[in-house]
Design a protein around this motif. Structure first.
Motif, PDB file in Angstrom:
ATOM      1  N   ALA A   6      -3.691  14.472   8.112  1.00  0.00           N
ATOM      2  CA  ALA A   6      -2.596  13.975   8.954  1.00  0.00           C
ATOM      3  C   ALA A   6      -2.421  14.873  10.188  1.00  0.00           C
ATOM      4  CB  ALA A   6      -1.304  13.908   8.145  1.00  0.00           C
ATOM      5  N   TRP A   7      -2.457  16.193   9.991  1.00  0.00           N
ATOM      6  CA  TRP A   7      -2.269  17.101  11.131  1.00  0.00           C
ATOM      7  C   TRP A   7      -3.468  17.063  12.069  1.00  0.00           C
ATOM      8  CZ3 TRP A   7       2.118  18.330  12.962  1.00  0.00           C
ATOM      9  CH2 TRP A   7       3.219  18.463  12.117  1.00  0.00           C
ATOM     10  N   GLN A   8      -4.660  16.836  11.514  1.00  0.00           N
ATOM     11  CA  GLN A   8      -5.840  16.691  12.397  1.00  0.00           C
ATOM     12  C   GLN A   8      -5.653  15.474  13.313  1.00  0.00           C
ATOM     13  OE1 GLN A   8      -9.014  16.568   9.499  1.00  0.00           O
ATOM     14  NE2 GLN A   8      -9.483  18.752   9.701  1.00  0.00           N
ATOM     15  N   GLN A   9      -5.081  14.398  12.719  1.00  0.00           N
ATOM     16  CA  GLN A   9      -4.857  13.191  13.527  1.00  0.00           C
ATOM     17  C   GLN A   9      -3.785  13.432  14.595  1.00  0.00           C
ATOM     18  OE1 GLN A   9      -3.893  10.465  10.371  1.00  0.00           O
ATOM     19  NE2 GLN A   9      -6.016  10.256   9.716  1.00  0.00           N
ATOM     20  N   THR A  40       6.792  13.209  12.919  1.00  0.00           N
ATOM     21  CA  THR A  40       6.219  14.150  11.935  1.00  0.00           C
ATOM     22  C   THR A  40       7.264  14.786  11.015  1.00  0.00           C
ATOM     23  OG1 THR A  40       6.313  15.804  13.671  1.00  0.00           O
ATOM     24  CG2 THR A  40       4.167  14.778  13.287  1.00  0.00           C
ATOM     25  N   ARG A  41       8.432  14.130  10.873  1.00  0.00           N
ATOM     26  CA  ARG A  41       9.479  14.762  10.060  1.00  0.00           C
ATOM     27  C   ARG A  41       9.003  14.991   8.614  1.00  0.00           C
ATOM     28  NH1 ARG A  41      14.479  13.768   7.399  1.00  0.00           N
ATOM     29  NH2 ARG A  41      14.072  11.543   7.323  1.00  0.00           N
ATOM     30  N   PHE A  42       8.248  14.039   8.063  1.00  0.00           N
ATOM     31  CA  PHE A  42       7.792  14.205   6.676  1.00  0.00           C
ATOM     32  C   PHE A  42       6.545  15.099   6.575  1.00  0.00           C
ATOM     33  CE2 PHE A  42      10.674  10.694   6.156  1.00  0.00           C
ATOM     34  CZ  PHE A  42      11.258  10.957   4.930  1.00  0.00           C
ATOM     35  N   ILE A 100      -5.212  17.967   1.027  1.00  0.00           N
ATOM     36  CA  ILE A 100      -6.218  17.204   1.792  1.00  0.00           C
ATOM     37  C   ILE A 100      -5.518  16.200   2.719  1.00  0.00           C
ATOM     38  CG2 ILE A 100      -8.243  15.694   1.655  1.00  0.00           C
ATOM     39  CD1 ILE A 100      -8.808  16.765  -1.115  1.00  0.00           C
ATOM     40  N   GLY A 101      -4.519  15.498   2.172  1.00  0.00           N
ATOM     41  CA  GLY A 101      -3.819  14.483   2.957  1.00  0.00           C
ATOM     42  C   GLY A 101      -3.127  15.086   4.172  1.00  0.00           C
ATOM     43  N   LEU A 102      -2.431  16.201   3.951  1.00  0.00           N
ATOM     44  CA  LEU A 102      -1.691  16.817   5.058  1.00  0.00           C
ATOM     45  C   LEU A 102      -2.644  17.360   6.119  1.00  0.00           C
ATOM     46  CD1 LEU A 102       1.227  18.638   3.237  1.00  0.00           C
ATOM     47  CD2 LEU A 102       1.376  16.669   4.764  1.00  0.00           C
ATOM     48  N   LYS A 103      -3.762  17.915   5.654  1.00  0.00           N
ATOM     49  CA  LYS A 103      -4.750  18.436   6.604  1.00  0.00           C
ATOM     50  C   LYS A 103      -5.247  17.295   7.504  1.00  0.00           C
ATOM     51  CE  LYS A 103      -8.985  21.069   6.609  1.00  0.00           C
ATOM     52  NZ  LYS A 103     -10.139  21.397   5.807  1.00  0.00           N
ATOM     53  N   LEU A 144       0.865  -1.180   0.000  1.00  0.00           N
ATOM     54  CA  LEU A 144       0.000   0.000   0.000  1.00  0.00           C
ATOM     55  C   LEU A 144       0.900   1.228   0.000  1.00  0.00           C
ATOM     56  CD1 LEU A 144      -2.689  -0.911   2.716  1.00  0.00           C
ATOM     57  CD2 LEU A 144      -2.420  -1.787   0.404  1.00  0.00           C
ATOM     58  N   GLU A 145       0.605   2.145  -0.898  1.00  0.00           N
ATOM     59  CA  GLU A 145       1.428   3.354  -1.001  1.00  0.00           C
ATOM     60  C   GLU A 145       0.537   4.584  -1.087  1.00  0.00           C
ATOM     61  OE1 GLU A 145       4.681   3.411  -0.777  1.00  0.00           O
ATOM     62  OE2 GLU A 145       5.364   1.398  -1.328  1.00  0.00           O
ATOM     63  N   GLY A 146       1.119   5.722  -0.768  1.00  0.00           N
ATOM     64  CA  GLY A 146       0.363   6.976  -0.862  1.00  0.00           C
ATOM     65  C   GLY A 146       1.009   8.035   0.006  1.00  0.00           C
ATOM     66  N   ILE A 147       0.558   9.261  -0.187  1.00  0.00           N
ATOM     67  CA  ILE A 147       1.118  10.357   0.606  1.00  0.00           C
ATOM     68  C   ILE A 147       0.591  10.295   2.050  1.00  0.00           C
ATOM     69  CG2 ILE A 147       1.411  11.901  -1.392  1.00  0.00           C
ATOM     70  CD1 ILE A 147      -1.156  13.375  -0.212  1.00  0.00           C
ATOM     71  N   GLU A 148       1.082  11.173   2.898  1.00  0.00           N
ATOM     72  CA  GLU A 148       0.615  11.272   4.280  1.00  0.00           C
ATOM     73  C   GLU A 148      -0.903  11.528   4.277  1.00  0.00           C
ATOM     74  OE1 GLU A 148       3.715  12.029   3.327  1.00  0.00           O
ATOM     75  OE2 GLU A 148       4.388  10.911   5.058  1.00  0.00           O
TER      76      GLU A 148
END
Ligand code: TMP
Length: 229
Positions: A143-146, A157-159, A138-141, A5-9
């Motif tokens: 991720a930061w909400q989590q 959270t380095r990436f 959308i992905g980063l938003k 499984l691959e994908g951005i944050e």
């Protein structure tokens, strides 16, 4: 049988992995869930270095070799024995992440990355790769909400802290890989609601025909794919 499984944050692949395991259980197929980096005891130490936001000056080449070291350990300790015992291995990230994060986004030359892949992977390659695609904003938003809700650790959270342009390169890198290897990749619209993404994945898995190897005991491989949407 190796599925990656691959994908951005924030693309939701880890959540969907749970649904995939449920699917395989209902089909009576044994699967092993694993991830990179950090699925082995040694890998967990490597993961801590790689994802620590304090490690701002980690050199890209050092980063590449740490991912390669984690993968070498992971393949020998977890993936190979599981495949040999006939299990379906589902890995949350694998070598494509190195190609796009360290290659396309960090800018290391593809020849270096491919050489490392040949050394570490030898003849191992995922049979199927699900790419969870969505715009990085959308992905980063998500991720930061989590992170803020405490469901994603803030010590890794380095990436997430990389610029949006970095994540754009990662996304485009993955899409390019998928275009070059359409037989292996399935691109999933990860911006859809969770249940729609799950339905898309189940559709993909249902479209695969599984055969047991007569000579190799319980090894399961894909015979053909019937549908890819
Ligand atoms: P994750 O466990 O939340 O997916 O975090 C792993 C992070 O490591 C993610 O940001 C992607 C990055 N990564 C690479 O840069 N190269 C790699 O080879 C792998 C496996 C992951």
């Amino acid at each position: 049988m190796l599925i990656t499984l691959e994908g951005i944050e924030g693309s939701g692949k880890t959540t969907q992995l749970g649904h995939m395991v449920d699917y395989f259980k209902t089909k009576g197929k044994d699967c092993v869930v694993t991830r990179e980096p950090g699925d082995t005891e040694i890998g967990r130490k490597i993961r801590a270095i790689l994802l620590d936001p304090e490690n701002k000056n980690l050199d890209p080449m050092a980063e590449l070799f740490l991912y390669a070291a984690d993968r070498a350990q992971h393949i020998e300790e977890r993936i190979k024995p599981s495949i040999l015992s006939g299990k379906i291995v589902i890995s949350d990230r694998f070598h494509d992440a190195t190609t796009v994060y360290q290659g396309c986004a960090r800018g290391l030359h593809p020849d270096i990355i491919n050489r490392i892949h040949r050394i570490v992977l030898k003849d191992l390659k995922p049979d199927v790769t699900l790419l969870f695609d969505l715009p990085p904003e959308i992905g980063l938003k998500r991720a930061w909400q989590q992170v803020n809700a405490g469901t994603r650790t803030n010590t890794e959270t380095r990436f997430e802290k990389e610029a949006l342009s970095f994540h754009e390169k990662v996304r485009q890198g993955y899409l390019d890989l998928a275009r070059h290897e359409p037989e292996r990749f399935y691109v999933i619209d990860a911006s859809l609601p969770e249940e729609k993404v799950t339905a898309a994945i189940i559709n993909i898995l249902n479209g695969m025909t599984w055969v047991r190897h007569k000579s190799g005991g319980a090894r399961i491989e894909i015979k053909k794919k019937i549908t890819d949407d």
